[in-house]
Scaffold this motif. Structure first.
Motif, short mmCIF file in Angstrom:
data_model
loop_
_atom_site.label_atom_id
_atom_site.label_comp_id
_atom_site.label_asym_id
_atom_site.label_seq_id
_atom_site.Cartn_x
_atom_site.Cartn_y
_atom_site.Cartn_z
N GLY A 52 0.88 -1.18 0.00
CA GLY A 52 -0.14 0.13 0.15
C GLY A 52 0.80 1.24 -0.08
O GLY A 52 0.49 2.18 -0.73
N ASP A 53 1.91 1.25 0.81
CA ASP A 53 2.66 2.73 0.89
C ASP A 53 3.24 2.71 -0.29
O ASP A 53 3.80 4.01 -0.40
N LEU A 54 4.14 1.73 -0.83
CA LEU A 54 4.92 1.65 -2.00
C LEU A 54 3.69 2.14 -3.15
O LEU A 54 4.28 3.08 -3.83
N ARG A 55 2.71 1.72 -3.11
CA ARG A 55 1.64 2.21 -4.43
C ARG A 55 1.42 3.60 -4.21
O ARG A 55 1.35 4.47 -5.10
N LYS A 56 1.27 4.24 -3.02
CA LYS A 56 0.81 5.72 -2.93
C LYS A 56 1.95 6.54 -3.20
O LYS A 56 2.16 7.57 -3.88
N ALA A 57 3.30 6.02 -2.81
CA ALA A 57 4.61 6.70 -3.23
C ALA A 57 4.71 6.83 -4.94
O ALA A 57 4.97 8.01 -5.40
N MET A 58 4.33 5.71 -5.46
CA MET A 58 4.48 5.55 -7.02
C MET A 58 3.57 6.46 -7.60
O MET A 58 3.79 7.20 -8.47
N VAL A 59 2.27 6.59 -7.21
CA VAL A 59 1.25 7.44 -7.69
C VAL A 59 1.70 9.08 -7.31
O VAL A 59 1.62 9.86 -8.38
N ALA A 60 2.17 9.31 -6.52
CA ALA A 60 2.80 10.60 -6.07
C ALA A 60 3.73 10.90 -6.99
O ALA A 60 3.85 12.28 -7.48
N LEU A 61 4.61 10.25 -7.55
CA LEU A 61 5.76 10.41 -8.49
C LEU A 61 5.34 10.17 -9.96
O LEU A 61 6.27 10.05 -10.80
N ALA A 62 4.07 9.70 -10.20
CA ALA A 62 3.70 9.37 -11.59
C ALA A 62 3.50 10.37 -12.41
O ALA A 62 3.40 11.68 -11.87
N PHE A 73 -4.59 2.63 -10.24
CA PHE A 73 -3.68 2.17 -9.19
C PHE A 73 -4.43 2.39 -7.67
O PHE A 73 -4.39 1.52 -6.90
N GLN A 74 -5.33 3.51 -7.72
CA GLN A 74 -5.88 3.97 -6.42
C GLN A 74 -7.30 3.38 -6.36
O GLN A 74 -7.59 3.67 -5.09
N ARG A 76 -10.24 1.29 -5.42
CA ARG A 76 -10.58 0.06 -4.44
C ARG A 76 -11.73 -0.56 -5.00
O ARG A 76 -12.88 -0.08 -5.10
N PHE A 77 -11.91 -1.87 -4.84
CA PHE A 77 -13.04 -2.71 -5.14
C PHE A 77 -14.20 -2.47 -4.02
O PHE A 77 -13.58 -2.36 -2.79
N GLY A 78 -15.33 -2.46 -4.37
CA GLY A 78 -16.52 -2.11 -3.25
C GLY A 78 -16.81 -3.44 -2.92
O GLY A 78 -16.44 -4.77 -3.50
N GLY A 79 -18.08 -3.63 -2.74
CA GLY A 79 -18.85 -5.00 -2.47
C GLY A 79 -18.30 -5.54 -1.08
O GLY A 79 -17.85 -4.87 -0.13
N THR A 80 -18.83 -6.90 -1.06
CA THR A 80 -18.45 -7.57 0.18
C THR A 80 -17.71 -8.99 -0.01
O THR A 80 -17.54 -9.74 0.66
N GLY A 81 -17.16 -8.94 -1.20
CA GLY A 81 -16.59 -10.30 -1.79
C GLY A 81 -15.06 -10.28 -1.39
O GLY A 81 -14.49 -9.50 -0.48
N ALA A 82 -14.28 -11.36 -1.87
CA ALA A 82 -12.72 -11.43 -1.58
C ALA A 82 -12.07 -10.18 -1.90
O ALA A 82 -11.04 -9.98 -1.40
N LEU A 83 -12.42 -9.55 -3.03
CA LEU A 83 -11.85 -8.31 -3.45
C LEU A 83 -12.14 -7.06 -2.83
O LEU A 83 -11.40 -6.14 -2.89
N ALA A 84 -13.28 -7.02 -1.98
CA ALA A 84 -13.53 -5.79 -1.45
C ALA A 84 -12.45 -5.19 -0.65
O ALA A 84 -11.93 -5.70 0.26
N GLY A 85 -12.42 -3.88 -0.84
CA GLY A 85 -11.27 -3.13 -0.03
C GLY A 85 -9.87 -3.19 -0.53
O GLY A 85 -9.14 -2.45 -0.19
N HIS A 86 -9.80 -4.08 -1.63
CA HIS A 86 -8.40 -4.32 -2.19
C HIS A 86 -8.26 -3.05 -3.25
O HIS A 86 -8.99 -2.94 -4.00
N ALA A 87 -7.00 -2.24 -3.16
CA ALA A 87 -6.67 -1.31 -4.37
C ALA A 87 -6.21 -2.18 -5.57
O ALA A 87 -5.37 -3.01 -5.31
N ILE A 88 -6.56 -1.85 -6.56
CA ILE A 88 -6.23 -2.37 -7.78
C ILE A 88 -4.52 -2.29 -7.87
O ILE A 88 -3.67 -3.23 -8.15
N GLY A 89 -3.65 -1.18 -7.60
CA GLY A 89 -2.54 -1.28 -7.40
C GLY A 89 -1.66 -1.96 -6.56
O GLY A 89 -0.45 -2.66 -6.76
#
Length: 339
Positions: A52-62, A73-74, A76-89
């Protein structure tokens, strides 16, 4: 000017956004102890670095932080399934880590996808665990308890006194610094610490032996950027100068050149100046908060404060001209204004 910023989370994102207005040669060195949210789930399930923190740093320097890939990259999946809350990045970085293995290579590959200007590196190439000594959790306020995990430390209702870092081997296993991160610090012209979660994003860099030694030895000018407000749980009740006292306790050999703080966030400037002097630094007070939002740094104002602090230090690298800096501000953040 070769700039290195050490930290994690939103604080590092702010520093990087400000630094790219000053120079194109920016390296982010990112904490890898996160155990909450999407990062924590991927860490526990796959045994990988928390992304997560690596992703945020990369977006800041994109190249375009608001562009399609950076925005994706930023997301996040919604819903209640296995992907819920995961950022794509996070998932992209986790997939690359499983394929390539080497985190430095992974971040370089993802950096090409995002058009990163500069470089993002982990402070260690293996996930770490934070342990804190905390008081105030018992009826006897002097009783010291040990709690583990970044989320637990960041949200404790007690008072954090000291932190330690453990490598993958558990207590007693020293963390090993990423060689490329150590080299970046040694070769830098300026190194920035903070702002950010003091005990879980800023101080951990000082507890990695190789990084600590590099920070002590580097000829770079070292700048500490203080938080605007205390963080509930982690630094509740902390004064600006107490942040510096804690930094000194964790790294007594470290010497700093400048401390930047928001004018309105420092009730007693003389105390801050004395605390900064104990680290060998000069205190620089400036209006670096977003107007009307005293808990948010204004990246453009912070960039100007960094420039002015560096201009006031002797024997440093040549800084870009005010015109160049101003033009960069307009190009990279038209919504921000110089204050």
């Amino acid at each position: 000017m070769r700039a290195v910023a050490l930290g994690g989370g939103r604080g590092l994102h702010i520093t990087l956004t400000a630094l790219r207005r000053v120079t194109d040669d920016v390296t982010a060195v990112v904490t890898v102890a996160d155990d909450g949210g999407s990062s924590g789930r991927l860490r526990r399930e796959l045994g990988l670095l928390p992304p997560g923190d690596l992703r945020k740093a990369m977006v800041a320097l994109a190249e375009d932080p608001q562009g399609r890939w950076a925005t994706l990259f930023q997301h996040r999946f919604g819903g209640t399934g296995a992907l819920a809350g995961h950022a794509i990045g996070n998932l992209v970085l986790a997939g690359l880590l499983e394929q390539l293995g080497d985190p430095v290579e992974v971040l370089a590959e993802a950096g090409r996808l995002l058009g990163v200007r500069g470089r993002v590196l982990p402070m260690c190439t293996e996930p770490l665990e934070i342990e804190a000594e905390v008081t105030g959790l018992d009826d006897d306020a002097d009783v010291v308890r040990r709690i583990r995990g970044q989320v637990a430390v960041a949200t404790t209702p007690g008072r954090v006194r000291r932190i330690r870092l453990h490598g993958p081997g558990g207590p007693g296993a020293l963390p090993r610094g990423c060689p490329e991160a150590v080299e970046a610090v040694l070769n830098a012209d300026v190194v920035l610490l903070g702002p950010g979660s003091w005990f879980t994003s800023v101080l951990p860099h000082l507890l990695v032996p190789e990084l600590h030694d590099a920070l002590v030895r580097t000829r770079a000018r070292k700048v500490v950027v203080l938080n605007l407000v205390p963080q509930p749980g982690e630094t509740a009740g902390f004064s600006p100068e107490l942040h510096l006292d804690v930094l000194c306790e964790h790294a007594p050999e470290l010497r700093v050149d400048a401390v930047i703080a928001d004018t309105d966030a420092v009730p007693v400037p003389d105390r801050l100046r004395r605390a900064a002097a104990a680290l060998g630094a000069a205190a620089h007070l400036a209006e670096v908060a977003v107007a009307g939002q005293p808990d948010r740094h204004d990246p453009a104002a912070l960039a100007l404060a960094i420039r002015r602090a560096l201009d006031g230090l002797p024997d440093g690298p040549e800084d870009p001209s005010s015109t160049t800096l101003h033009n960069a501000s307009e190009t990279l953040g038209g919504e921000q204004t110089w204050r």
